[in-house]
Design a protein around this motif. Structure first.
Motif, mmCIF file in Angstrom:
data_model
loop_
_atom_site.group_PDB
_atom_site.id
_atom_site.type_symbol
_atom_site.label_atom_id
_atom_site.label_comp_id
_atom_site.label_asym_id
_atom_site.label_seq_id
_atom_site.Cartn_x
_atom_site.Cartn_y
_atom_site.Cartn_z
ATOM 1 N N ASP A 109 0.818 -1.210 0.000
ATOM 2 C CA ASP A 109 0.000 0.000 0.000
ATOM 3 C C ASP A 109 0.856 1.267 0.000
ATOM 4 O O ASP A 109 0.404 2.317 0.476
ATOM 5 C CB ASP A 109 -0.926 0.012 1.213
ATOM 6 N N PHE A 110 2.054 1.203 -0.529
ATOM 7 C CA PHE A 110 2.982 2.333 -0.420
ATOM 8 C C PHE A 110 2.443 3.585 -1.109
ATOM 9 O O PHE A 110 2.798 4.697 -0.733
ATOM 10 C CB PHE A 110 4.352 1.953 -1.001
ATOM 11 N N GLN A 111 1.567 3.435 -2.096
ATOM 12 C CA GLN A 111 1.037 4.609 -2.784
ATOM 13 C C GLN A 111 0.013 5.361 -1.942
ATOM 14 O O GLN A 111 -0.322 6.507 -2.242
ATOM 15 C CB GLN A 111 0.403 4.196 -4.117
ATOM 16 N N GLU A 112 -0.505 4.725 -0.901
ATOM 17 C CA GLU A 112 -1.488 5.368 -0.028
ATOM 18 C C GLU A 112 -0.862 5.909 1.250
ATOM 19 O O GLU A 112 -1.561 6.523 2.069
ATOM 20 C CB GLU A 112 -2.595 4.369 0.331
ATOM 21 N N ILE A 113 0.420 5.679 1.461
ATOM 22 C CA ILE A 113 1.081 6.095 2.701
ATOM 23 C C ILE A 113 1.622 7.513 2.535
ATOM 24 O O ILE A 113 2.333 7.795 1.570
ATOM 25 C CB ILE A 113 2.231 5.131 3.059
ATOM 26 N N PRO A 114 1.313 8.430 3.460
ATOM 27 C CA PRO A 114 1.895 9.776 3.378
ATOM 28 C C PRO A 114 3.416 9.734 3.515
ATOM 29 O O PRO A 114 3.951 9.088 4.417
ATOM 30 C CB PRO A 114 1.254 10.504 4.563
ATOM 31 N N ILE A 115 4.100 10.423 2.617
ATOM 32 C CA ILE A 115 5.566 10.463 2.611
ATOM 33 C C ILE A 115 6.011 11.907 2.419
ATOM 34 O O ILE A 115 5.498 12.608 1.530
ATOM 35 C CB ILE A 115 6.156 9.583 1.488
ATOM 36 N N VAL A 116 6.934 12.347 3.251
ATOM 37 C CA VAL A 116 7.578 13.642 3.063
ATOM 38 C C VAL A 116 9.061 13.396 2.833
ATOM 39 O O VAL A 116 9.709 12.700 3.619
ATOM 40 C CB VAL A 116 7.364 14.570 4.276
ATOM 41 N N VAL A 117 9.589 13.937 1.748
ATOM 42 C CA VAL A 117 11.018 13.858 1.443
ATOM 43 C C VAL A 117 11.626 15.209 1.820
ATOM 44 O O VAL A 117 11.306 16.237 1.209
ATOM 45 C CB VAL A 117 11.260 13.542 -0.042
ATOM 46 N N ALA A 118 12.472 15.213 2.837
ATOM 47 C CA ALA A 118 13.006 16.456 3.388
ATOM 48 C C ALA A 118 14.513 16.547 3.170
ATOM 49 O O ALA A 118 15.257 15.615 3.496
ATOM 50 C CB ALA A 118 12.695 16.554 4.879
ATOM 51 N N GLY A 119 14.931 17.671 2.621
ATOM 52 C CA GLY A 119 16.358 17.945 2.461
ATOM 53 C C GLY A 119 16.834 18.850 3.587
ATOM 54 O O GLY A 119 16.522 20.047 3.610
ATOM 55 N N ASN A 120 17.567 18.297 4.545
ATOM 56 C CA ASN A 120 18.030 19.053 5.706
ATOM 57 C C ASN A 120 19.334 19.805 5.385
ATOM 58 O O ASN A 120 19.908 19.643 4.311
ATOM 59 C CB ASN A 120 18.230 18.098 6.885
ATOM 60 N N LYS A 121 19.764 20.607 6.335
ATOM 61 C CA LYS A 121 20.993 21.410 6.241
ATOM 62 C C LYS A 121 20.890 22.480 5.154
ATOM 63 O O LYS A 121 21.860 22.755 4.427
ATOM 64 C CB LYS A 121 22.215 20.515 6.018
ATOM 65 N N LEU A 122 19.716 23.087 5.082
ATOM 66 C CA LEU A 122 19.524 24.169 4.130
ATOM 67 C C LEU A 122 20.415 25.369 4.463
ATOM 68 O O LEU A 122 20.765 26.149 3.571
ATOM 69 C CB LEU A 122 18.051 24.587 4.121
ATOM 70 N N ASP A 123 20.794 25.494 5.734
ATOM 71 C CA ASP A 123 21.652 26.606 6.139
ATOM 72 C C ASP A 123 23.045 26.518 5.520
ATOM 73 O O ASP A 123 23.747 27.528 5.416
ATOM 74 C CB ASP A 123 21.765 26.639 7.667
ATOM 75 N N LEU A 124 23.449 25.325 5.098
ATOM 76 C CA LEU A 124 24.761 25.142 4.470
ATOM 77 C C LEU A 124 24.688 25.052 2.950
ATOM 78 O O LEU A 124 25.721 24.955 2.288
ATOM 79 C CB LEU A 124 25.428 23.870 5.008
ATOM 80 N N ALA A 125 23.479 25.075 2.407
ATOM 81 C CA ALA A 125 23.310 24.812 0.978
ATOM 82 C C ALA A 125 23.899 25.915 0.110
ATOM 83 O O ALA A 125 24.315 25.671 -1.031
ATOM 84 C CB ALA A 125 21.832 24.636 0.654
ATOM 85 N N SER A 126 23.950 27.141 0.615
ATOM 86 C CA SER A 126 24.455 28.234 -0.202
ATOM 87 C C SER A 126 25.941 28.058 -0.541
ATOM 88 O O SER A 126 26.414 28.554 -1.566
ATOM 89 C CB SER A 126 24.242 29.571 0.525
ATOM 90 N N CYS A 127 26.660 27.335 0.307
ATOM 91 C CA CYS A 127 28.108 27.143 0.077
ATOM 92 C C CYS A 127 28.467 25.733 -0.368
ATOM 93 O O CYS A 127 29.439 25.551 -1.118
ATOM 94 C CB CYS A 127 28.890 27.481 1.350
ATOM 95 N N HIS A 128 27.693 24.753 0.110
ATOM 96 C CA HIS A 128 28.104 23.353 -0.114
ATOM 97 C C HIS A 128 26.972 22.495 -0.704
ATOM 98 O O HIS A 128 26.912 21.303 -0.452
ATOM 99 C CB HIS A 128 28.566 22.720 1.207
ATOM 100 N N ARG A 129 26.100 23.079 -1.466
ATOM 101 C CA ARG A 129 24.972 22.306 -1.996
ATOM 102 C C ARG A 129 25.452 21.284 -3.022
ATOM 103 O O ARG A 129 26.203 21.607 -3.939
ATOM 104 C CB ARG A 129 23.935 23.222 -2.623
ATOM 105 N N GLU A 130 24.949 20.040 -2.860
ATOM 106 C CA GLU A 130 25.211 18.976 -3.837
ATOM 107 C C GLU A 130 23.924 18.404 -4.422
ATOM 108 O O GLU A 130 23.982 17.685 -5.420
ATOM 109 C CB GLU A 130 26.026 17.846 -3.183
ATOM 110 N N VAL A 131 22.796 18.703 -3.768
ATOM 111 C CA VAL A 131 21.504 18.166 -4.228
ATOM 112 C C VAL A 131 20.550 19.337 -4.434
ATOM 113 O O VAL A 131 20.275 20.096 -3.495
ATOM 114 C CB VAL A 131 20.903 17.168 -3.215
ATOM 115 N N CYS A 132 20.066 19.495 -5.646
ATOM 116 C CA CYS A 132 19.089 20.548 -5.952
ATOM 117 C C CYS A 132 17.675 20.009 -5.749
ATOM 118 O O CYS A 132 17.397 18.837 -6.050
ATOM 119 C CB CYS A 132 19.246 21.024 -7.397
ATOM 120 N N ILE A 133 16.804 20.865 -5.262
ATOM 121 C CA ILE A 133 15.434 20.430 -5.014
ATOM 122 C C ILE A 133 14.726 20.080 -6.324
ATOM 123 O O ILE A 133 13.807 19.252 -6.345
ATOM 124 C CB ILE A 133 14.652 21.513 -4.232
ATOM 125 N N GLU A 134 15.159 20.666 -7.430
ATOM 126 C CA GLU A 134 14.581 20.316 -8.732
ATOM 127 C C GLU A 134 14.862 18.858 -9.088
ATOM 128 O O GLU A 134 13.984 18.170 -9.645
ATOM 129 C CB GLU A 134 15.127 21.237 -9.832
#
Length: 268
Positions: A109-134
């Motif tokens: 039933d994985f399609q019915e389970i609520p899922i949030v994908v969260a990218g943490n450490k946004l405070d460091l993303a301006s200098c060391h980002r490796e994963v874009c939210i796009e």
């Protein structure tokens, strides 16, 4: 409160991405810079959502694969998942993909389970980002099957979007709608029954015409359906009565009244 909803939220992700920091920032509004590996921590909270009480079990799991049996049990008993990666680590995003595959393999039933994908450490993303939210959004919304999912970036250190993560689970779980139909909580407003759009008004005006034309015969049914608000509306209008017919009807009614009065006098 007699009515309540219970949700078991399981947090998955690689080591050092900040899963425990997100939980502690949300529950206790604290943040620790020192990293301490988690084996398994369970937190229980109860929240008043108006007509219903939400009892939340938040399970913070280990970031490594040292305890596969515990991991399988946590996935099997979850009502929702928080998949955490670090915006500063492409390897952690690959780990989130593996976590999702575990969920898909174990839960039909994985399609019915609520899922949030969260990218943490946004405070460091301006200098060391490796994963874009796009890139994350493309993976979630384009490559995966249709899910009850939300993608969000956050910072446990600076307290950015932490509460929004947990609000998302309430929305994805549709708890407020099931509890009391509170449309305002989901951003929806119940439209008044007195409100009628222009198109529906037009349909109401056309409906007598369609009935009139469809009853004109076996061959007229199709034409009446296509008539719409044009020729069909003209067919349905009653024709005005002529003045001569009105006068004749008036004379006939007066004559019947005179005859009735004459009969009454004769009987007496």
């Amino acid at each position: 409160m007699s009515d309540y909803e219970r949700i078991r939220l399981v947090i998955l992700g690689g080591a050092g991405v900040g899963k425990s920091c997100i939980v502690k920032r949300f529950l206790f509004n604290t943040f620790a810079d020192k990293y301490r590996p988690t084996v398994e921590d369970l937190y229980n909270r109860e929240y008043d959502l108006g007509r219903v009480a939400l009892k939340a079990d938040i399970l913070d799991t280990a970031g490594d694969m040292q305890f596969p049996a515990m991991r399988r049990l946590s996935i099997a008993t979850a009502h929702a998942f928080l998949l955490v990666y670090a915006t500063t680590s492409a390897a952690s995003f690959a780990g989130v993909k593996r976590c999702f595959e575990e969920v898909r393999e174990q839960r039909a039933d994985f399609q019915e389970i609520p899922i949030v994908v969260a990218g943490n450490k946004l405070d460091l993303a301006s200098c060391h980002r490796e994963v874009c939210i796009e890139d994350v959004s493309e993976w979630v919304y384009c490559e995966l099957p249709r899910l009850r999912v939300k993608v969000i970036e956050c910072s446990a250190k600076d307290d950015i979007n932490i509460k929004e993560i947990f609000r998302s689970f309430v929305t994805l779980s549709r708890i407020l709608v099931a509890a009391g139909g509170d449309d305002c909580a989901t951003g929806l407003k119940r439209r008044s029954s007195a409100y009628v759009s222009a198109s529906s008004k037009g349909q109401r005006r056309c409906s007598p015409a369609r009935v009139e034309s469809s009853g004109s015969g076996a061959g007229g049914g199709g034409g009446g359906a296509e008539g719409g608000c044009g020729s069909g509306l003209e067919v349905g209008r009653p024709k005005p009565r002529s003045r001569s017919l009105i006068r004749r009807s008036s004379r006939k009614a007066k004559q019947q009244m005179r005859d009735a009065q004459a009969d009454e006098c004769h009987v007496s």
